[in-house]
Design an enzyme around this catalytic site. Structure first.
Site, PDB file in Angstrom:
ATOM      1  N   ASP A 286     -12.390   4.563 -10.817  1.00  0.00           N
ATOM      2  CA  ASP A 286     -11.438   3.744 -11.567  1.00  0.00           C
ATOM      3  C   ASP A 286     -10.864   2.696 -10.600  1.00  0.00           C
ATOM      4  O   ASP A 286     -11.128   2.702  -9.398  1.00  0.00           O
ATOM      5  CB  ASP A 286     -10.340   4.612 -12.198  1.00  0.00           C
ATOM      6  CG  ASP A 286      -9.700   3.906 -13.394  1.00  0.00           C
ATOM      7  OD1 ASP A 286      -9.901   2.680 -13.550  1.00  0.00           O
ATOM      8  OD2 ASP A 286      -8.995   4.566 -14.178  1.00  0.00           O
TER       9      ASP A 286
HETATM   10  C1  BGC Z   1      -8.039   1.983 -16.161  1.00  0.00           C
HETATM   11  C2  BGC Z   1      -9.444   2.106 -16.703  1.00  0.00           C
HETATM   12  C3  BGC Z   1     -10.061   0.746 -16.852  1.00  0.00           C
HETATM   13  C4  BGC Z   1     -10.007   0.033 -15.524  1.00  0.00           C
HETATM   14  C5  BGC Z   1     -10.643  -1.337 -15.548  1.00  0.00           C
HETATM   15  C6  BGC Z   1      -7.959   1.087 -14.968  1.00  0.00           C
HETATM   16  O1  BGC Z   1      -6.654   0.822 -14.614  1.00  0.00           O
HETATM   17  O2  BGC Z   1      -7.560   3.267 -15.855  1.00  0.00           O
HETATM   18  O3  BGC Z   1      -9.424   2.777 -17.918  1.00  0.00           O
HETATM   19  O4  BGC Z   1     -11.368   0.857 -17.329  1.00  0.00           O
HETATM   20  O5  BGC Z   1      -8.657  -0.114 -15.145  1.00  0.00           O
HETATM   21  O6  BGC Z   1      -9.893  -2.263 -16.211  1.00  0.00           O
END
Ligand code: BGC
Length: 760
Positions: A286
């Site tokens: 993530d």
């Molecule tokens: C979130 C994810 C997301 C990623 C990319 C993160 O902060 O937890 O769910 O896909 O950002 O935007």
């Protein structure tokens, strides 16, 4: 020029090879082996790097000098880039200006639609309609791929039993059986048959692996600590289901599991995901999850980067830990070249499977972007699915549906907003494209219905709080009049009305990421407004916008009709009209329990019995498992939702076959309207080697029944439905006694028993 001279022999030799009619996998392996033999260590590490573009912000860190990094071969994929022309240009730089011309993957959080926004995932799940969910994902894939995107960070399948956690909006709710079905439907919708033969299928990424929905106290990114028995029986199945459906990639979560952050957790990524479940795609972290492990306190930046790789992570989102530290760690012997090669190969395989080596511009057809996005057909589907996601929580004296006549006062801070009907994660939406509820009701109410509007209150008293949830373009146009002035205007509008539609609840960004709440009431000034409206004595319909279960105890007692419309997407306003005026009979059912108050949380239907359960529906009994100040029952149970008609269930008939049972009920529509019902099957394993929940969802069927008609519904109960993970984490069937329950929600069920199931 130098570049082209290099590329020609490389691709020439590959294409000669392709003509030798090898099977697909061998061809891919040969291609990638050959390509990797020409890659430097730096270029390999570059493939593992996933920076963010700058078209929108989904986290705290930024990436700079993207174009230079692409040229230098330091990027494998990019996300947060919007628009096919931009994507095409970046791809051109990668192909024409990097040494090896390796194409990029373009990712995005296409969570509930691309430009045509569908209801938030929690609402989509409330349809219990897997074809509809698959269709929503399919349309999202068509639109995203038409705009250059070939990888979505969806489905989010984190089970959660804590509505304080704002990200409950992004998943399917509290149940693993339903969550698994939704995960499969979404992967199918995005990826199709997993061949990527067409340019309108995109790769999915199941997230957030694992247990992200179980953070302590509902606070985002918080610590998770849970037994492995609970993990496997209650939280893991949706991730596994996505893997079974062939999901291309998996995203690790921010939280720790067993004291080790998921992003460095070898047990999770390698032992379970790859070795036990057979996942063969690539694992991405993530946003800045590698960097954050320094704050988790498990090492410095080089150490945590190395740990992530060794655990089985292939791609680093935004941290730039892999590109900046792994070469040195390799020199120091802390990681192996094979580990880097493995990760690199997995990413190149994804590119190969997507067809990017054959045609790097496969998803860059500028014409498609003009004609395949936000089409009338897609919007029609979104409207239908939105209406299907609404949950009728209360309808005293059949106040709903409304007649198309007289005056309807539409009142509330969510009555006249476009972007706040969309929900969070609408990053690719045109925030001004949705109709407001006022416009939607004008359009669906017909010429004999007069619609009047007043704002009535701000979203909340505290302007600072309101500012926090008006981000990402979801403006609320704070009204600087006093509460009294706003209320007076609303009461004047109410006075001329025959019925009041109060549009209240949560704005888009009040749920979703980093939007935890410790109080789940409809916020202060909105509650005051609602109380004042009810006090007028006029019939009030609460149209509740929300991204999570709220505590609606006062509303349930005092407001005659409550329609939970979640955050329904670009067509929500029309869909609300369709349901309020009776063109669509509501059929949504909750997939997350609504508590009576925050103190009951976590509250979920599949709980254990304990050694001191309450007897016979009592409230309080000394020395039993209960509260002094509230009973144990939720306000609205899992699976609950009303219709404009009523359904009656017969007793269950059980039939034994050689290796399975069949449970049959007759469901009768006893009202005077055609309707749709979600018939739910629950099973209780009465005695086990470990304690088992009081009931678990094991089947559901969504059926249409004409007024007055009956339908026989049968469920096959195979041994598979009775299995669970025992203390050794083996997935077993234990012969014994079971209870079968069937009903229209998890509380109101018919019950039958079968015994002595023997091993097949
Ligand atoms: C979130 C994810 C997301 C990623 C990319 C993160 O902060 O937890 O769910 O896909 O950002 O935007």
């Amino acid at each position: 020029m130098k570049k082209i001279v290099f590329l020609l022999p490389f691709f020439f030799s590959i294409s000669l090879f392709s003509q030798q009619k090898m099977n697909g996998n061998n061809e891919m392996e040969y291609f990638i082996r050959k390509l990797m033999s020409q890659m430097t260590l730096e270029e390999k590490l570059g493939q593992l790097n996933l920076p963010t573009g700058e078209d929108f912000v989904t986290g705290q860190a930024k990436t700079t000098q993207l174009a230079d990094k692409i040229k230098e071969g330091k990027i494998g994929a990019i996300f947060n880039v919007k628009g096919v022309e931009k994507v095409r240009e970046m791809q051109r730089i990668a192909i024409e200006e990097s040494r090896l011309g390796i194409p990029l993957i373009f990712g995005m959080d296409v969570i509930h639609g691309y430009r045509t926004i569908f209801p938030i995932p929690l609402a989509l799940a409330s349809t219990w309609n897997m074809e509809a969910i698959e269709q929503a994902a399919r349309i999202a894939a068509i639109e995203a791929s038409a705009d250059g995107i070939n990888w979505t960070f969806s489905p989010m399948v984190d089970i959660t039993r804590d509505p304080r956690w704002g990200r409950i909006a992004e998943g399917a709710g509290e149940d693993p059986f339903l969550g698994g079905a939704v995960a499969k439907a979404m992967v199918r919708g995005y990826q199709g048959d997993n061949s990527y033969a067409e340019n309108n299928r995109i790769m999915a990424c199941v997230k957030h692996y694992a247990l992200y929905g179980a953070g302590e106290a509902g606070r985002d990114y918080n610590t998770v600590d849970m037994s492995r028995i609970r993990m496997f029986n209650e939280y893991m199945y949706p991730y596994q289901a996505a893997v079974e459906a062939g999901v291309a990639s998996v995203m690790t979560s921010f939280n720790e599991v067993d004291g080790i952050p998921a992003t460095a957790n070898k047990w999770l990524i390698t032992d379970i995901l790859r070795n036990r479940w057979g996942f063969d795609g690539w694992v991405v972290t993530d946003y800045t999850a590698i960097k954050e492990m320094t704050d988790h306190g498990i090492g410095d930046f080089p150490a945590v980067s190395a740990q992530a790789l060794m655990a089985g992570v292939d791609m680093d989102m935004v941290s730039e830990g892999f590109v900046s530290t792994l070469a040195q760690s390799l020199k120091e012997g802390k990681i192996t070249e094979e580990q880097i090669n493995t990760a690199c190969r997995r990413i190149l395989e994804a590119k190969y499977k997507l067809g990017l080596f054959a045609n790097p511009y496969k998803f860059c057809d500028i014409q498609r972007a003009k004609i395949e996005i936000f089409t009338a057909e897609h919007r029609e589907a979104a409207r239908k699915i939105a209406a299907e996601s609404f949950v009728l929580l209360k309808n005293e004296n059949q106040l709903l549906p409304l007649k198309r006549q007289g005056t309807v006062a539409v009142i509330g801070p969510l009555a006249n907003t476009r972007s706040n009907l969309l929900g969070s994660w609408s990053v690719s939406a045109d925030l001004s494209a949705a109709a407001t509820l006022v416009e939607g009701l004008k359009s669906t109410g017909g010429k004999n219905t007069k619609i009047v509007y007043a704002k009535g209150s701000n979203l909340m008293e505290d302007a600072k709080y309101e500012e926090r949830v008006a981000g990402a373009g979801h403006t609320l146009y704070r009204d600087n009049r006093t509460n009294r002035e706003l209320l007076d205007e609303a009461l004047a509008a109410a006075k001329e009305a025959d019925v009041i539609v109060a549009a209240l609840g949560e704005a888009s960004e009040m749920s979703g990421e980093s939007s935890s709440r410790s109080d789940l009431n409809i916020p202060d000034v909105q509650q005051d407004l609602l109380k004042a409206l009810v006090k007028t004595g006029k019939p009030v319909v609460l149209v509740l916008c929300t991204g999570r279960p709220l505590t609606l105890t006062w509303e349930q007692e005092n407001v005659p009709a409550v329609l939970n419309v979640w955050q329904g997407g670009t067509e929500a306003a029309y869909a609300i009209g369709d349901v309020l005026f009776g063109d669509v009979n509501p059929s949504g059912k909750l997939t997350a329990t609504f508590p009576k108050n925050v103190g009951q949380i976590p509250i979920y239907y599949a709980h254990k019995n304990t050694g001191r359960p309450l007897q016979n529906g009592q409230w309080f009994e000394k020395y039993r498992s209960n509260y002094l100040d509230v009973d144990n029952e939720p306000l609205y149970p899992f699976g609950y939702g009303l219709s404009y008609t009523q359904f009656e269930y017969s007793d269950i008939k059980l039939a034994a076959h050689k290796e399975e049972w069949t449970a049959t009920v007759t469901v009768t529509n006893t009202g005077d309207r055609d309707g749709t019902e979600v018939v739910q099957l629950y099973i209780r394993d009465k005695v086990g080697s470990i304690t088992r929940p009081v009931k678990e969802l094991k089947g559901f069927k969504k059926i249409e029944i004409k007024a007055g008609d009956s339908q026989k519904i049968s469920f096959r109960i195979t041994s598979d439905l009775l299995k669970f993970y025992n203390s050794d984490l083996d997935y077993v069937l234990e012969p014994g006694d079971f209870e079968v329950m069937i009903g229209g929600n998890s509380r109101d069920v018919k019950t039958a028993n079968f015994a002595n199931w023997t091993k097949n």
